[in-house]
Design a protein around this motif. Structure first.
Motif, PDB file in Angstrom:
ATOM      1  N   GLN A  30      31.225 -39.393  -7.919  1.00 19.26           N
ATOM      2  CA  GLN A  30      31.266 -38.564  -8.370  1.00 19.26           C
ATOM      3  C   GLN A  30      30.317 -36.763  -7.704  1.00 19.26           C
ATOM      4  OE1 GLN A  30      32.999 -38.249 -12.153  1.00 19.26           O
ATOM      5  NE2 GLN A  30      34.989 -38.387 -11.336  1.00 19.26           N
ATOM      6  N   LYS A  31      28.738 -37.549  -8.159  1.00 17.69           N
ATOM      7  CA  LYS A  31      28.070 -36.749  -7.863  1.00 17.69           C
ATOM      8  C   LYS A  31      27.481 -36.485  -6.468  1.00 17.69           C
ATOM      9  CE  LYS A  31      25.903 -35.970 -12.395  1.00 17.69           C
ATOM     10  NZ  LYS A  31      24.518 -36.739 -13.089  1.00 17.69           N
ATOM     11  N   SER A  32      27.568 -37.848  -6.039  1.00 18.58           N
ATOM     12  CA  SER A  32      27.160 -37.747  -4.336  1.00 18.58           C
ATOM     13  C   SER A  32      28.290 -36.973  -3.480  1.00 18.58           C
ATOM     14  CB  SER A  32      27.200 -39.577  -3.571  1.00 18.58           C
ATOM     15  OG  SER A  32      27.387 -39.653  -2.841  1.00 18.58           O
ATOM     16  N   GLU A  33      29.486 -37.362  -3.802  1.00 26.39           N
ATOM     17  CA  GLU A  33      31.082 -36.900  -3.165  1.00 26.39           C
ATOM     18  C   GLU A  33      30.856 -34.873  -3.526  1.00 26.39           C
ATOM     19  OE1 GLU A  33      34.635 -37.774  -4.499  1.00 26.39           O
ATOM     20  OE2 GLU A  33      33.995 -39.870  -3.993  1.00 26.39           O
ATOM     21  N   GLN A  34      30.005 -34.585  -4.295  1.00 19.14           N
ATOM     22  CA  GLN A  34      30.166 -33.108  -5.240  1.00 19.14           C
ATOM     23  C   GLN A  34      29.107 -32.612  -3.884  1.00 19.14           C
ATOM     24  OE1 GLN A  34      29.296 -32.452  -8.942  1.00 19.14           O
ATOM     25  NE2 GLN A  34      31.769 -32.809  -9.322  1.00 19.14           N
ATOM     26  N   ARG A  35      27.630 -33.796  -3.305  1.00 22.52           N
ATOM     27  CA  ARG A  35      26.976 -33.262  -2.471  1.00 22.52           C
ATOM     28  C   ARG A  35      27.156 -32.734  -1.032  1.00 22.52           C
ATOM     29  NH1 ARG A  35      23.822 -36.547  -5.984  1.00 22.52           N
ATOM     30  NH2 ARG A  35      23.448 -37.747  -5.073  1.00 22.52           N
ATOM     31  N   SER A  36      28.085 -34.183  -0.775  1.00 22.63           N
ATOM     32  CA  SER A  36      28.362 -34.007   0.359  1.00 22.63           C
ATOM     33  C   SER A  36      29.514 -32.905   1.069  1.00 22.63           C
ATOM     34  CB  SER A  36      28.903 -35.215   0.916  1.00 22.63           C
ATOM     35  OG  SER A  36      30.146 -35.421   2.266  1.00 22.63           O
ATOM     36  N   ASP A  37      30.514 -33.257  -0.111  1.00 26.31           N
ATOM     37  CA  ASP A  37      31.434 -31.186  -0.245  1.00 26.31           C
ATOM     38  C   ASP A  37      30.842 -30.383   0.081  1.00 26.31           C
ATOM     39  OD1 ASP A  37      33.074 -33.112   0.103  1.00 26.31           O
ATOM     40  OD2 ASP A  37      34.045 -33.088  -2.113  1.00 26.31           O
ATOM     41  N   ARG A  38      29.539 -30.300  -0.511  1.00 21.59           N
ATOM     42  CA  ARG A  38      28.584 -28.977  -0.906  1.00 21.59           C
ATOM     43  C   ARG A  38      27.868 -28.332   0.193  1.00 21.59           C
ATOM     44  NH1 ARG A  38      25.298 -30.338  -4.586  1.00 21.59           N
ATOM     45  NH2 ARG A  38      26.927 -30.040  -6.241  1.00 21.59           N
ATOM     46  N   TRP A  39      27.126 -29.688   1.319  1.00 23.58           N
ATOM     47  CA  TRP A  39      26.583 -29.204   1.957  1.00 23.58           C
ATOM     48  C   TRP A  39      27.346 -28.879   3.739  1.00 23.58           C
ATOM     49  CZ3 TRP A  39      26.667 -31.288   7.085  1.00 23.58           C
ATOM     50  CH2 TRP A  39      27.536 -32.648   7.207  1.00 23.58           C
ATOM     51  N   LYS A  40      28.177 -29.288   3.419  1.00 28.02           N
ATOM     52  CA  LYS A  40      29.033 -29.835   4.533  1.00 28.02           C
ATOM     53  C   LYS A  40      30.581 -27.625   4.169  1.00 28.02           C
ATOM     54  CE  LYS A  40      31.131 -34.277   5.145  1.00 28.02           C
ATOM     55  NZ  LYS A  40      32.135 -34.628   4.933  1.00 28.02           N
ATOM     56  N   ARG A  41      29.735 -27.077   2.937  1.00 24.18           N
ATOM     57  CA  ARG A  41      30.897 -26.089   2.707  1.00 24.18           C
ATOM     58  C   ARG A  41      29.592 -24.948   3.157  1.00 24.18           C
ATOM     59  NH1 ARG A  41      28.582 -22.239  -0.901  1.00 24.18           N
ATOM     60  NH2 ARG A  41      30.235 -20.757  -1.097  1.00 24.18           N
ATOM     61  N   ASN A  42      28.652 -25.010   3.326  1.00 21.65           N
ATOM     62  CA  ASN A  42      27.253 -24.698   3.451  1.00 21.65           C
ATOM     63  C   ASN A  42      27.535 -24.655   4.668  1.00 21.65           C
ATOM     64  OD1 ASN A  42      26.954 -23.636   0.779  1.00 21.65           O
ATOM     65  ND2 ASN A  42      25.693 -25.204   0.411  1.00 21.65           N
ATOM     66  N   LEU A  43      27.138 -25.879   5.407  1.00 22.03           N
ATOM     67  CA  LEU A  43      27.217 -25.054   6.913  1.00 22.03           C
ATOM     68  C   LEU A  43      28.368 -24.398   7.447  1.00 22.03           C
ATOM     69  CD1 LEU A  43      26.285 -26.214   9.592  1.00 22.03           C
ATOM     70  CD2 LEU A  43      27.778 -28.241   9.861  1.00 22.03           C
ATOM     71  N   LEU A  44      29.611 -25.213   7.175  1.00 24.01           N
ATOM     72  CA  LEU A  44      31.213 -24.118   7.650  1.00 24.01           C
ATOM     73  C   LEU A  44      30.621 -22.442   7.606  1.00 24.01           C
ATOM     74  CD1 LEU A  44      33.733 -24.815   9.547  1.00 24.01           C
ATOM     75  CD2 LEU A  44      34.705 -24.282   6.549  1.00 24.01           C
ATOM     76  N   VAL A  45      30.421 -22.164   6.173  1.00 26.45           N
ATOM     77  CA  VAL A  45      30.221 -21.379   6.357  1.00 26.45           C
ATOM     78  C   VAL A  45      28.987 -20.113   6.888  1.00 26.45           C
ATOM     79  CG1 VAL A  45      29.604 -19.402   4.062  1.00 26.45           C
ATOM     80  CG2 VAL A  45      30.812 -20.612   3.708  1.00 26.45           C
ATOM     81  N   PHE A  46      28.395 -20.688   7.299  1.00 19.12           N
ATOM     82  CA  PHE A  46      26.867 -20.473   7.716  1.00 19.12           C
ATOM     83  C   PHE A  46      27.013 -20.204   9.599  1.00 19.12           C
ATOM     84  CE2 PHE A  46      22.537 -21.887  10.522  1.00 19.12           C
ATOM     85  CZ  PHE A  46      22.578 -21.022  10.382  1.00 19.12           C
ATOM     86  N   LEU A  47      27.660 -21.139   9.436  1.00 17.02           N
ATOM     87  CA  LEU A  47      28.045 -21.656  11.693  1.00 17.02           C
ATOM     88  C   LEU A  47      29.228 -20.244  11.540  1.00 17.02           C
ATOM     89  CD1 LEU A  47      27.775 -25.184  11.876  1.00 17.02           C
ATOM     90  CD2 LEU A  47      26.688 -23.879  12.632  1.00 17.02           C
ATOM     91  N   GLY A  48      30.144 -20.561  10.651  1.00 16.83           N
ATOM     92  CA  GLY A  48      30.621 -19.157  10.320  1.00 16.83           C
ATOM     93  C   GLY A  48      30.538 -17.652  11.040  1.00 16.83           C
ATOM     94  N   GLY A  49      30.167 -17.199   9.953  1.00 19.08           N
ATOM     95  CA  GLY A  49      28.871 -16.162  10.015  1.00 19.08           C
ATOM     96  C   GLY A  49      28.068 -16.003  11.332  1.00 19.08           C
ATOM     97  N   GLN A  50      27.548 -17.247  11.841  1.00 16.93           N
ATOM     98  CA  GLN A  50      26.843 -17.555  12.762  1.00 16.93           C
ATOM     99  C   GLN A  50      27.413 -16.933  14.409  1.00 16.93           C
ATOM    100  OE1 GLN A  50      23.126 -16.813  12.415  1.00 16.93           O
ATOM    101  NE2 GLN A  50      23.673 -16.104  10.919  1.00 16.93           N
ATOM    102  N   THR A  51      28.340 -17.491  14.266  1.00 13.86           N
ATOM    103  CA  THR A  51      29.708 -17.636  15.295  1.00 13.86           C
ATOM    104  C   THR A  51      29.848 -16.166  15.268  1.00 13.86           C
ATOM    105  OG1 THR A  51      30.327 -19.721  15.440  1.00 13.86           O
ATOM    106  CG2 THR A  51      31.757 -18.227  16.067  1.00 13.86           C
ATOM    107  N   VAL A  52      29.979 -15.172  14.641  1.00 14.28           N
ATOM    108  CA  VAL A  52      30.999 -13.914  13.977  1.00 14.28           C
ATOM    109  C   VAL A  52      29.792 -12.975  15.047  1.00 14.28           C
ATOM    110  CG1 VAL A  52      32.092 -12.211  12.766  1.00 14.28           C
ATOM    111  CG2 VAL A  52      32.741 -14.590  12.951  1.00 14.28           C
ATOM    112  N   SER A  53      28.504 -13.288  14.666  1.00 15.49           N
ATOM    113  CA  SER A  53      27.245 -12.314  15.158  1.00 15.49           C
ATOM    114  C   SER A  53      27.430 -12.703  16.279  1.00 15.49           C
ATOM    115  CB  SER A  53      26.430 -12.310  13.748  1.00 15.49           C
ATOM    116  OG  SER A  53      25.323 -11.798  14.196  1.00 15.49           O
TER     117      SER A  53
END
Length: 425
Positions: A8-31
């Motif tokens: 469960q912890k491994s899945e949470q870490r996987s979901d966390r970095w993917k979520r962070n990446l999605l937000v990061f790329l989304g912001g950089q793309t818009v900018s």
């Protein structure tokens, strides 16, 4: 039970970095989209208002040279300070400078020098932002996914090059240049707000018993690191040679079309479309297949050789469609070189040095093409464009052969492949 919790912890870490990446790329793309729209609109505005080649040349210099100069300093800052805050600060300052220019133009003040100053400020802050973004990405993305993410990022950037001119043209034609500036302010604010949601650890500097290191001490340390790391040096050298030798031919294709195939607008449009689509396809291919490649340097060298041969092919093309297809494939090969190169640097350069290395890499990317035009551009006015392209392709192939003939280069690049092989396996 403990195994279940671990999964469960491994899945949470996987979901966390993917979520962070999605937000990061989304912001950089818009900018980035806002910045691209401004770039196209300013170029057209200056063309319409002045019709002067000298003014356009000054605008290119204002938009590119500050970034090349500041990149090396931005790399040091990216290793000394919070990369996240640097990106936020750069985006915010760009938005503020653009807002000031928009308000001045609304009040009736719109001298050319103000536009040049705003462009120079934007360019300089891009020199701060670029190294920080590239250095921060490995802090968000696990090493085994860097190649795929770099490919996705390049695909997005290339896709925006197709989309941004249409948006810029529509907004500029209907409401004018000031509205374009306000769009950029909004996109920069969105980018900042999204980045605030991404947690990023501060870079940990290695302990030094001799006390705190000065700014210029850090800069010199970065120079020594690149100089003393043959693998990094040769990877950057390979990219520099290809971008320099192929940079001018890429920009001279419209000239060859008008001289050799006809001056119809649709031909120029098709040429631009094929080059842009090639960049999108190349990025997408690297996102899908890149992570499976173990011999990354061999792929980069093969792509570089392919570029040299196809640049010669541009010069000897007698058919417009073959000429256009050659340009499309060149762009695919550009991505096949650039995506692995960025990934190798992100993987193999230690975190405390990554900002400085990408600062130097930013200089290579910013300077190579303009210098290429300075060298090869005048030749195209004295000789046939076809001859200049053949010359550039042959020189590039000669440089690659000469580089690979050096034992030190082969050993250093083999070291990169060995390290990448170990990381993938």
């Amino acid at each position: 039970m403990s195994e279940q919790r671990s999964e469960q912890k491994s899945e949470q870490r996987s979901d966390r970095w993917k979520r962070n990446l999605l937000v990061f790329l989304g912001g950089q793309t818009v900018s980035s989209l806002g910045s691209m729209i401004v770039g196209y609109a300013v170029m057209w505005h200056l063309t319409v208002q002045t019709g002067s080649a000298a003014v356009l040349t000054l605008s290119v210099a204002a938009g590119m040279l500050p970034q090349a100069i500041v990149s090396v300093f931005g790399g040091v800052w990216a290793d000394r300070h919070s990369r996240k805050l640097l990106i936020i600060g750069a985006d915010s300052t760009i938005a503020a400078a653009t807002l000031v220019l928009a308000l001045l133009m609304l009040s009736g003040v719109g001298d050319l020098w103000m536009i040049f100053v705003a462009m120079a400020v934007r360019s300089a802050l891009s020199g701060v932002q670029g190294p920080a973004v590239n250095a921060m990405l490995p802090q968000i993305v696990p090493a085994e996914h860097l190649m795929r993410v770099n490919g996705v990022q390049q695909t997005i950037q290339s896709g925006m090059m197709l989309f941004a001119p249409a948006v810029a043209a529509a907004v500029y034609a209907s409401t004018g240049i000031v509205s374009v500036f306000f769009i950029d302010v909004v996109t920069a604010v969105v980018g900042v707000l999204l980045l605030l949601l991404v947690p990023v650890a501060r870079t940990v500097r290695s302990a030094d018993s001799s006390g705190p290191i000065s700014y210029f001490g850090d800069l010199l340390a970065g120079v020594r690191y690149v100089k003393g790391n043959p693998s990094v040096r040769w990877v950057m050298g390979l990219v520099a040679v290809v971008m320099f030798m192929a940079g001018a031919p890429a920009h001279l294709t419209p000239l060859m079309i008008t001289r050799s195939f006809g001056d119809e607008v649709w031909m120029l449009s098709v040429n631009e479309l094929f080059w842009s689509v090639g960049m999108v396809l190349g990025g997408a291919m690297m996102a899908v297949f890149g992570p499976k490649v173990k011999r990354r340097v061999r792929l980069m060298v093969a792509a570089s050789v392919g570029v040299s041969l196809l640049v010669v092919g541009l010069g000897v093309s007698a058919d417009f469609w073959m000429f256009s297809i050659a340009g499309l494939v060149i762009c695919i090969l550009f991505q096949t070189l650039l995506v692995p190169a960025a990934t190798v640097l992100q993987e193999q350069v230690e975190d405390a040095m990554r900002g400085r290395v990408f600062g130097f890499y930013g200089i290579v990317m910013s300077v190579a093409m303009p210098v290429s035009m300075i060298v090869f551009g005048p030749l195209a006015d004295r000789f046939a464009v076809e001859s200049v392209m053949v010359l550039a392709g042959v020189l590039l192939l000669g440089c690659l052969v000469g580089m690979l003939a050096l034992g030190a280069a082969r050993r250093s690049l083999a070291t990169v492949d060995a390290a990448a092989d170990a990381a993938v396996s």
